[in-house]
Design a protein around this motif. Structure first.
Motif, PDB file in Angstrom:
ATOM      1  N   SER A   1      13.780   4.111   1.738  1.00  9.94           N
ATOM      2  CA  SER A   1      12.288   4.856   2.941  1.00  9.94           C
ATOM      3  C   SER A   1      11.521   3.591   2.919  1.00  9.94           C
ATOM      4  O   SER A   1      11.644   2.756   2.337  1.00  9.94           O
ATOM      5  CB  SER A   1      11.895   5.739   1.715  1.00  9.94           C
ATOM      6  N   SER A   2      11.271   4.586   4.685  1.00 13.69           N
ATOM      7  CA  SER A   2       9.552   2.681   4.452  1.00 13.69           C
ATOM      8  C   SER A   2       8.843   3.876   5.410  1.00 13.69           C
ATOM      9  O   SER A   2       9.276   5.221   6.236  1.00 13.69           O
ATOM     10  CB  SER A   2      10.208   1.809   5.461  1.00 13.69           C
ATOM     11  N   LEU A   3       7.480   3.465   4.924  1.00 20.98           N
ATOM     12  CA  LEU A   3       6.446   3.820   6.244  1.00 20.98           C
ATOM     13  C   LEU A   3       6.021   3.409   7.210  1.00 20.98           C
ATOM     14  O   LEU A   3       5.967   2.527   8.191  1.00 20.98           O
ATOM     15  CB  LEU A   3       5.469   4.583   6.027  1.00 20.98           C
ATOM     16  N   ARG A   4       5.236   1.840   6.428  1.00 20.09           N
ATOM     17  CA  ARG A   4       5.040   0.558   6.926  1.00 20.09           C
ATOM     18  C   ARG A   4       5.860  -0.101   7.327  1.00 20.09           C
ATOM     19  O   ARG A   4       5.641  -0.477   9.052  1.00 20.09           O
ATOM     20  CB  ARG A   4       3.169  -0.559   5.776  1.00 20.09           C
ATOM     21  N   THR A   5       6.837  -0.654   7.126  1.00 18.00           N
ATOM     22  CA  THR A   5       8.078  -1.502   7.423  1.00 18.00           C
ATOM     23  C   THR A   5       8.496  -1.074   8.433  1.00 18.00           C
ATOM     24  O   THR A   5       8.654  -1.908   9.624  1.00 18.00           O
ATOM     25  CB  THR A   5       8.705  -1.914   6.463  1.00 18.00           C
ATOM     26  N   ARG A   6       9.367  -0.110   8.522  1.00 17.77           N
ATOM     27  CA  ARG A   6       9.068   0.595  10.208  1.00 17.77           C
ATOM     28  C   ARG A   6       8.767   0.784  11.181  1.00 17.77           C
ATOM     29  O   ARG A   6       8.524   0.297  12.299  1.00 17.77           O
ATOM     30  CB  ARG A   6      10.193   2.098   9.393  1.00 17.77           C
TER      31      ARG A   6
ATOM     32  N   VAL B   1      16.482  -5.722   8.152  1.00 17.62           N
ATOM     33  CA  VAL B   1      17.924  -4.654   7.148  1.00 17.62           C
ATOM     34  C   VAL B   1      16.918  -4.442   6.076  1.00 17.62           C
ATOM     35  O   VAL B   1      16.198  -5.304   5.861  1.00 17.62           O
ATOM     36  CB  VAL B   1      18.971  -5.508   6.442  1.00 17.62           C
ATOM     37  N   ARG B   2      16.985  -3.565   5.814  1.00 18.72           N
ATOM     38  CA  ARG B   2      15.963  -2.735   4.362  1.00 18.72           C
ATOM     39  C   ARG B   2      17.110  -2.545   3.028  1.00 18.72           C
ATOM     40  O   ARG B   2      17.710  -1.508   3.342  1.00 18.72           O
ATOM     41  CB  ARG B   2      15.210  -2.000   4.042  1.00 18.72           C
ATOM     42  N   ALA B   3      17.385  -3.268   2.353  1.00 17.34           N
ATOM     43  CA  ALA B   3      17.922  -2.641   1.372  1.00 17.34           C
ATOM     44  C   ALA B   3      17.847  -3.334  -0.482  1.00 17.34           C
ATOM     45  O   ALA B   3      17.478  -4.184  -0.737  1.00 17.34           O
ATOM     46  CB  ALA B   3      19.485  -3.142   1.315  1.00 17.34           C
TER      47      ALA B   3
ATOM     48  N   ALA C   1      13.170  -9.687  -3.255  1.00 17.87           N
ATOM     49  CA  ALA C   1      12.698 -10.295  -1.921  1.00 17.87           C
ATOM     50  C   ALA C   1      11.836  -9.360  -0.628  1.00 17.87           C
ATOM     51  O   ALA C   1      12.472  -8.437   0.039  1.00 17.87           O
ATOM     52  CB  ALA C   1      13.241 -11.760  -1.053  1.00 17.87           C
ATOM     53  N   HIS C   2      10.246  -9.727  -0.906  1.00 11.75           N
ATOM     54  CA  HIS C   2       9.863  -9.290   0.415  1.00 11.75           C
ATOM     55  C   HIS C   2       9.339  -9.869   1.557  1.00 11.75           C
ATOM     56  O   HIS C   2       7.800  -9.924   0.943  1.00 11.75           O
ATOM     57  CB  HIS C   2       9.328  -7.543   0.230  1.00 11.75           C
ATOM     58  N   PRO C   3      10.004 -10.880   2.130  1.00 14.22           N
ATOM     59  CA  PRO C   3       8.563 -11.839   3.383  1.00 14.22           C
ATOM     60  C   PRO C   3       7.718 -11.126   3.502  1.00 14.22           C
ATOM     61  O   PRO C   3       6.742 -12.239   4.268  1.00 14.22           O
ATOM     62  CB  PRO C   3       9.850 -12.581   3.457  1.00 14.22           C
ATOM     63  N   LEU C   4       8.225 -10.323   4.724  1.00 10.19           N
ATOM     64  CA  LEU C   4       7.608 -10.099   5.884  1.00 10.19           C
ATOM     65  C   LEU C   4       5.829  -9.273   4.755  1.00 10.19           C
ATOM     66  O   LEU C   4       4.840  -9.363   6.222  1.00 10.19           O
ATOM     67  CB  LEU C   4       7.308  -8.445   6.507  1.00 10.19           C
ATOM     68  N   GLN C   5       6.291  -9.157   4.099  1.00  8.14           N
ATOM     69  CA  GLN C   5       4.345  -8.229   3.149  1.00  8.14           C
ATOM     70  C   GLN C   5       3.972  -9.566   3.183  1.00  8.14           C
ATOM     71  O   GLN C   5       3.160  -9.565   3.142  1.00  8.14           O
ATOM     72  CB  GLN C   5       5.117  -7.554   2.015  1.00  8.14           C
ATOM     73  N   ALA C   6       4.943 -10.353   2.476  1.00  8.17           N
ATOM     74  CA  ALA C   6       4.300 -11.928   1.270  1.00  8.17           C
ATOM     75  C   ALA C   6       2.953 -12.540   3.080  1.00  8.17           C
ATOM     76  O   ALA C   6       2.195 -12.774   2.731  1.00  8.17           O
ATOM     77  CB  ALA C   6       5.106 -12.311   1.137  1.00  8.17           C
TER      78      ALA C   6
ATOM     79  N   HIS D   1      -3.341  -4.455  -1.978  1.00  9.58           N
ATOM     80  CA  HIS D   1      -1.448  -3.933  -2.547  1.00  9.58           C
ATOM     81  C   HIS D   1      -1.323  -3.308  -1.715  1.00  9.58           C
ATOM     82  O   HIS D   1      -1.705  -3.059  -0.076  1.00  9.58           O
ATOM     83  CB  HIS D   1      -1.995  -2.131  -3.630  1.00  9.58           C
ATOM     84  N   CYS D   2       0.216  -3.291  -1.622  1.00  5.36           N
ATOM     85  CA  CYS D   2       1.190  -3.593  -0.418  1.00  5.36           C
ATOM     86  C   CYS D   2       0.818  -2.010   0.625  1.00  5.36           C
ATOM     87  O   CYS D   2       1.858  -1.938   1.615  1.00  5.36           O
ATOM     88  CB  CYS D   2       2.374  -3.359  -0.735  1.00  5.36           C
ATOM     89  N   LEU D   3       0.938  -1.041  -0.414  1.00  6.06           N
ATOM     90  CA  LEU D   3       1.147   0.069  -0.318  1.00  6.06           C
ATOM     91  C   LEU D   3       2.311   0.623  -0.321  1.00  6.06           C
ATOM     92  O   LEU D   3       3.402  -0.320  -0.149  1.00  6.06           O
ATOM     93  CB  LEU D   3       0.173   1.014   0.513  1.00  6.06           C
ATOM     94  N   PRO D   4       3.392   1.855  -0.451  1.00  8.15           N
ATOM     95  CA  PRO D   4       2.493   3.019  -0.933  1.00  8.15           C
ATOM     96  C   PRO D   4       1.962   2.655  -2.144  1.00  8.15           C
ATOM     97  O   PRO D   4       2.015   2.339  -3.129  1.00  8.15           O
ATOM     98  CB  PRO D   4       2.776   4.035  -0.764  1.00  8.15           C
TER      99      PRO D   4
HETATM  100  N1   CP Z   1       4.847  -1.798   2.477  1.00  9.29           N
HETATM  101  C1   CP Z   1       5.869  -1.849   2.480  1.00  9.29           C
HETATM  102  O1   CP Z   1       6.386  -1.914   3.098  1.00  9.29           O
HETATM  103  O2   CP Z   1       5.726  -0.471   2.924  1.00  9.29           O
HETATM  104  P1   CP Z   1       7.061   0.554   2.982  1.00  9.29           P
HETATM  105  O3   CP Z   1       8.042   1.197   1.571  1.00  9.29           O
HETATM  106  O4   CP Z   1       6.044   1.511   3.503  1.00  9.29           O
HETATM  107  O5   CP Z   1       7.672  -0.054   4.526  1.00  9.29           O
END
Ligand code: CP
Length: 316
Positions: free
Chosen positions: A46-51, A109-111, A146-151, A271-274
């Motif tokens: 799942s994703s909100l922000r990344t998508r 890709v998100r996994a 890793a979550h390099p786009l968030q970083a 905080h990265c949220l959620p």
């Molecule tokens: N911070 C972040 O990656 O949010 P999502 O999981 O909603 O994409």
């Protein structure tokens, strides 16, 4: 840039942050760059922000976007070599990645990790398989570790809001009822190690992260001592790393790690949220003047846009 699967793909962080800030001021400056180029975004989780932010970033660059929720919409993928595929997997990553590459100029890709099989998670088998078998660049939208786009969004946010040359940044663990991945914390630590900040990590004993990630960053087990004089407090839960993927029995000493106004002081809350209200952080902090979580989420667009721009500029 040829791909963005981890922070090692960044050659000049300051230049990347500067370009992201320029894009924020002028988001359509490169709207011809991605014309007739397609980003295919594959979500195994799942994703909100990344998508939404990555789709917006691609659109700002003139790209077309296809989104697929892999677990619900696609054939179940096999990642092992030599498997007799007579069980529940219907398609091998070898064909899938090559086929998707014919429809995409960039694949994102998100996994997430299993949090049950440490070796498998650390092999980053999903994103690594896409890198191996796809013929187009791969972008990591959060992988097992890793979550390099968030970083990168976090680095942009700190750069924008810092009031001193070398701000004090604290990464604090906070309680959470479920087992969460280490990816955000790992990439935030890696990013802070690349920046000119006074950086401290704080968590209860037993929640030590991978030594290969922490390296020589300061770890302070006393949260109050760590938070003293902080300019930015980045809060995140992660599950146990040693006792992999487990949440230690919650004790009063763990619930006391929730971030309150008193703990935060004058620091900015990140905080990265959620985020779970009144578990990770109190309502008062999240709704207060020092919370920058909405700005952080906004910077996800420009983090993704600067990465897509850098890759588009290097397409053959
Ligand atoms: N911070 C972040 O990656 O949010 P999502 O999981 O909603 O994409």
């Amino acid at each position: 840039m040829k791909k963005y699967t981890g922070l090692d793909d960044i050659t000049d962080l300051q230049e990347l942050i500067a370009q992201a800030r320029e894009l924020k001021n002028n988001p359509y400056a490169y709207e011809q760059l991605g014309k007739r180029k397609r980003l295919v975004m594959l979500f195994f989780n799942s994703s909100l922000r990344t998508r939404l932010s990555t789709e917006k970033a691609a659109s700002n660059l003139g790209m077309d976007v296809t989104v697929m929720n892999f677990n619900s919409d696609a054939w179940k993928l096999e990642f092992e070599d030599g498997t007799v595929m007579d069980a529940d997997t219907s398609e091998h990553i070898k064909e899938a990645a090559q086929v998707i590459s014919q429809y995409a100029d960039i694949i994102a890709v998100r996994a997430f990790p299993t949090l049950t099989d440490k070796a498998k998670d650390e092999s980053e088998y999903v994103i690594s398989s896409f890198v191996k078998y796809a013929s187009v660049p791969i972008v990591n939208m959060e992988s097992a570790t890793a979550h390099p786009l968030q970083a990168l969004a976090d680095a942009i946010t700190i750069t924008e809001l810092a009031k001193k040359k070398k701000p004090k940044v604290v990464l604090s663990w906070a309680p959470h009822p479920k087992a969460l991945p280490h990816a955000v914390a790992n990439s935030f630590i890696g990013m802070m190690q690349k920046m000119d900040v006074d950086f401290t990590i704080t968590h209860p004993k037993g929640y030590e992260l991978d030594k290969a990630v922490v390296k020589d960053s300061v770890v302070e087990y006393d949260q109050d001592a760590a938070l003293k004089d902080a300019d930015f407090v980045y809060v995140k839960n992660w599950s146990n790393y040693e006792n992999y993927g487990k949440v230690l029995a919650t004790t009063d000493s763990h619930t006391s790690w929730t971030i309150t106004d008193e703990k935060l002081g004058e620091a900015r809350f990140m905080h990265c949220l959620p985020v779970r209200r009144n578990v990770i952080v109190t309502d008062s902090v999240l709704d207060g003047k020092n919370s920058v979580v909405i700005e952080q989420a906004n910077n996800r667009t420009y983090s993704a846009q600067v990465i897509l721009k850098s890759i588009l500029e290097n397409l053959n």
